[in-house]
Scaffold this motif. Structure first.
Motif, PDB file in Angstrom:
ATOM      1  N   GLU A 174     -17.805  56.546  26.375  1.00 57.00           N
ATOM      2  CA  GLU A 174     -18.603  56.438  25.971  1.00 57.00           C
ATOM      3  C   GLU A 174     -19.661  55.144  25.883  1.00 57.00           C
ATOM      4  N   ILE A 175     -20.917  54.585  25.726  1.00 57.63           N
ATOM      5  CA  ILE A 175     -21.303  53.251  26.039  1.00 57.63           C
ATOM      6  C   ILE A 175     -20.866  53.044  24.711  1.00 57.63           C
ATOM      7  N   ALA A 176     -21.406  53.203  23.289  1.00 60.25           N
ATOM      8  CA  ALA A 176     -20.949  52.091  22.473  1.00 60.25           C
ATOM      9  C   ALA A 176     -19.594  51.435  22.111  1.00 60.25           C
ATOM     10  N   ASP A 177     -18.473  52.349  22.774  1.00 56.56           N
ATOM     11  CA  ASP A 177     -17.209  52.395  23.039  1.00 56.56           C
ATOM     12  C   ASP A 177     -16.676  51.317  24.220  1.00 56.56           C
ATOM     13  N   ALA A 178     -16.802  51.624  25.166  1.00 49.53           N
ATOM     14  CA  ALA A 178     -17.264  50.959  26.610  1.00 49.53           C
ATOM     15  C   ALA A 178     -17.504  49.295  26.269  1.00 49.53           C
ATOM     16  N   VAL A 179     -18.688  48.991  25.189  1.00 50.94           N
ATOM     17  CA  VAL A 179     -18.818  48.175  24.957  1.00 50.94           C
ATOM     18  C   VAL A 179     -18.363  46.606  24.189  1.00 50.94           C
ATOM     19  N   ARG A 180     -17.593  47.906  23.086  1.00 49.12           N
ATOM     20  CA  ARG A 180     -16.570  47.198  21.924  1.00 49.12           C
ATOM     21  C   ARG A 180     -15.392  47.100  22.714  1.00 49.12           C
ATOM     22  N   GLU A 181     -14.950  47.624  23.330  1.00 52.54           N
ATOM     23  CA  GLU A 181     -13.553  47.128  24.207  1.00 52.54           C
ATOM     24  C   GLU A 181     -13.851  46.432  25.420  1.00 52.54           C
ATOM     25  N   ALA A 182     -15.107  46.283  25.842  1.00 56.31           N
ATOM     26  CA  ALA A 182     -14.900  44.537  26.176  1.00 56.31           C
ATOM     27  C   ALA A 182     -15.034  43.634  25.710  1.00 56.31           C
ATOM     28  N   LYS A 183     -16.539  43.775  25.037  1.00 60.68           N
ATOM     29  CA  LYS A 183     -16.700  42.583  23.958  1.00 60.68           C
ATOM     30  C   LYS A 183     -14.692  41.984  22.989  1.00 60.68           C
ATOM     31  N   ASN A 184     -14.037  43.129  23.158  1.00 58.92           N
ATOM     32  CA  ASN A 184     -12.951  41.924  22.674  1.00 58.92           C
ATOM     33  C   ASN A 184     -11.831  42.063  23.241  1.00 58.92           C
ATOM     34  N   PHE A 185     -12.015  42.163  24.311  1.00 61.64           N
ATOM     35  CA  PHE A 185     -11.495  42.298  25.883  1.00 61.64           C
ATOM     36  C   PHE A 185     -11.698  40.402  26.263  1.00 61.64           C
ATOM     37  N   ILE A 186     -13.157  40.500  26.247  1.00 65.25           N
ATOM     38  CA  ILE A 186     -13.547  39.009  26.779  1.00 65.25           C
ATOM     39  C   ILE A 186     -13.374  37.792  25.642  1.00 65.25           C
ATOM     40  N   SER A 187     -13.754  38.332  24.208  1.00 63.07           N
ATOM     41  CA  SER A 187     -13.562  37.249  23.438  1.00 63.07           C
ATOM     42  C   SER A 187     -11.801  36.585  23.537  1.00 63.07           C
ATOM     43  N   ILE A 188     -10.794  37.521  23.972  1.00 61.99           N
ATOM     44  CA  ILE A 188      -9.581  37.451  24.012  1.00 61.99           C
ATOM     45  C   ILE A 188      -9.293  36.172  24.893  1.00 61.99           C
ATOM     46  N   ALA A 189     -10.225  36.828  25.879  1.00 61.69           N
ATOM     47  CA  ALA A 189     -10.054  36.170  27.359  1.00 61.69           C
ATOM     48  C   ALA A 189     -10.593  34.695  27.408  1.00 61.69           C
ATOM     49  N   ILE A 190     -11.189  33.839  26.390  1.00 58.57           N
ATOM     50  CA  ILE A 190     -11.739  33.592  26.113  1.00 58.57           C
ATOM     51  C   ILE A 190     -10.722  32.564  25.550  1.00 58.57           C
ATOM     52  N   GLU A 191     -10.563  33.003  24.046  1.00 61.60           N
ATOM     53  CA  GLU A 191      -9.979  32.052  23.218  1.00 61.60           C
ATOM     54  C   GLU A 191      -8.503  32.169  23.405  1.00 61.60           C
ATOM     55  N   ASP A 192      -7.382  32.688  24.462  1.00 59.49           N
ATOM     56  CA  ASP A 192      -6.271  32.328  24.682  1.00 59.49           C
ATOM     57  C   ASP A 192      -6.840  31.732  25.968  1.00 59.49           C
ATOM     58  N   HIS A 205      -7.623  36.252  31.967  1.00 61.01           N
ATOM     59  CA  HIS A 205      -7.621  37.958  32.189  1.00 61.01           C
ATOM     60  C   HIS A 205      -6.193  38.825  31.987  1.00 61.01           C
ATOM     61  N   PHE A 206      -5.149  37.748  31.787  1.00 58.21           N
ATOM     62  CA  PHE A 206      -3.815  38.121  31.449  1.00 58.21           C
ATOM     63  C   PHE A 206      -4.195  38.413  29.758  1.00 58.21           C
ATOM     64  N   ALA A 207      -4.852  37.905  29.320  1.00 59.27           N
ATOM     65  CA  ALA A 207      -5.068  37.834  27.410  1.00 59.27           C
ATOM     66  C   ALA A 207      -4.456  38.943  26.772  1.00 59.27           C
ATOM     67  N   TYR A 208      -5.706  39.964  27.025  1.00 56.49           N
ATOM     68  CA  TYR A 208      -6.037  41.000  26.399  1.00 56.49           C
ATOM     69  C   TYR A 208      -4.882  42.259  26.388  1.00 56.49           C
ATOM     70  N   GLY A 209      -4.163  42.220  27.673  1.00 61.78           N
ATOM     71  CA  GLY A 209      -2.729  43.530  27.548  1.00 61.78           C
ATOM     72  C   GLY A 209      -2.015  42.638  27.508  1.00 61.78           C
ATOM     73  N   ARG A 210      -1.852  41.282  26.982  1.00 55.86           N
ATOM     74  CA  ARG A 210      -0.760  40.457  26.325  1.00 55.86           C
ATOM     75  C   ARG A 210      -0.137  40.699  25.258  1.00 55.86           C
ATOM     76  N   ARG A 211      -1.528  40.236  24.710  1.00 61.73           N
ATOM     77  CA  ARG A 211      -1.877  40.509  23.246  1.00 61.73           C
ATOM     78  C   ARG A 211      -1.154  42.043  22.156  1.00 61.73           C
ATOM     79  N   ASN A 212      -1.948  43.414  23.420  1.00 59.91           N
ATOM     80  CA  ASN A 212      -1.601  44.676  22.931  1.00 59.91           C
ATOM     81  C   ASN A 212       0.237  44.959  23.019  1.00 59.91           C
ATOM     82  N   ILE A 213       0.391  43.995  24.120  1.00 62.61           N
ATOM     83  CA  ILE A 213       1.916  44.752  24.151  1.00 62.61           C
ATOM     84  C   ILE A 213       3.304  43.920  23.331  1.00 62.61           C
ATOM     85  N   HIS A 214       2.224  42.768  22.489  1.00 63.91           N
ATOM     86  CA  HIS A 214       2.653  42.101  21.374  1.00 63.91           C
ATOM     87  C   HIS A 214       2.420  42.774  20.246  1.00 63.91           C
ATOM     88  N   ALA A 215       1.287  43.713  20.132  1.00 61.89           N
ATOM     89  CA  ALA A 215       0.716  43.676  19.229  1.00 61.89           C
ATOM     90  C   ALA A 215       1.636  45.032  18.314  1.00 61.89           C
TER      91      ALA A 215
END
Length: 273
Positions: free
Chosen positions: A232-250, A263-273
């Motif tokens: 759903e659009i609300a969930d797509a935007v939520r994931e996108a917001k998390n993705f870009i926030s982590i991509a800028i932070e790392d 662009h690596f950061a979101y997947g790597r953070r989830n792997i190590h979460a």
């Protein structure tokens, strides 16, 4: 053995030779979020973290051939529209979206690069409003882009909401007003999702960084990936917001200017979460 469902996304956008924005950012984002990416390239840019050194549009016939090749063989589950440059390109893209009945259209109204170079001709703004906004499932403008599309100045959260209503009235089913350029928000970044009736707020801390080249492309590509996966659009935007926030932070700290997001950061953070 059961056949695996492959979610597919098409990006119609410009190429960034520096790899941080445009087609390159979109494909990296699709891959990281588990979506098969396809492309129709609208322009080639000579570009790095210091700015845009040249823009070379692909002939309209070449763009139409790319779209026809995809449309007659591999149907995308979602389509992201990025740098379209001219009214002629906008019109041919709109015609093909309608001809192939593509759904889940994410319109990222790319107008100006981080270094200030114009990526959309002035006369193309009207074509975008007329031909693409009515086809958009969601449009994802930042503050400067929303100001151009609506003709109003945005200084407050209420201004952002008013601009969202105007863009919805122009035809977009959903509007995401991004807050990254909204200095009035202070230490927070508030993105607003509007469905024509209610607003949903997505809040995150503001990250002090110049490693933000391609952040708009990446966010819109992540929304596209979510829609391609059936979110759903609300969930797509939520994931996108998390993705870009982590991509800028790392931070990757590549280049001497506005470096690309990670662009690596979101997947790597989830792997190590």
């Amino acid at each position: 053995m059961s056949e695996m469902k492959v979610n597919k996304a098409l990006t119609i956008a410009g190429s960034d030779s520096g790899g941080g924005a445009g087609i390159q950012a979109d494909l990296k984002t699709f891959q990281e979020l588990g979506v098969y990416g396809m492309t129709a390239i609208t322009a080639i840019t000579a570009q790095n973290t210091l700015g845009v050194q040249g823009v070379y549009p692909v002939p309209v016939e070449g763009i139409e051939k790319q779209l026809h090749s995809i449309g007659t063989d591999v149907t995308p589950d979602a389509v992201k529209l990025g740098m379209l440059f001219s009214s002629e390109i906008i019109k041919i893209v709109a015609e093909n979206i309608k001809s192939f009945s593509w759904n889940n259209i994410v319109l990222d109204p790319v107008m100006i690069a981080k270094g200030g170079a114009s990526l959309l001709q002035q006369e193309a703004v009207l074509a975008l409003q007329e031909h693409l906004l009515p086809l958009a499932t969601v449009i994802t403008p930042n503050v400067p882009e929303a100001e151009v599309l609506t003709g109003m100045k945005i200084h407050t959260i209420e201004d952002s909401k008013e601009a969202a209503k105007m863009l919805h009235d122009l035809g977009a089913k959903f509007v995401v007003m991004k807050g990254g350029h909204a200095a009035y928000q202070g230490n927070e970044v508030i993105d607003l999702l509007f469905d024509g009736n209610v607003f949903i707020e997505y809040r995150s801390k503001r990250i002090a960084s110049i490693q933000t080249h391609g952040s708009g492309c990446t966010f819109a590509a992540a929304v596209t990936a979510g829609l391609a996966k059936g979110y759903e659009i609300a969930d797509a935007v939520r994931e996108a917001k998390n993705f870009i926030s982590i991509a800028i932070e790392d931070e990757l700290n590549i280049g001497s200017g506005h470096g690309p997001t990670n662009h690596f950061a979101y997947g790597r953070r989830n792997i190590h979460a």
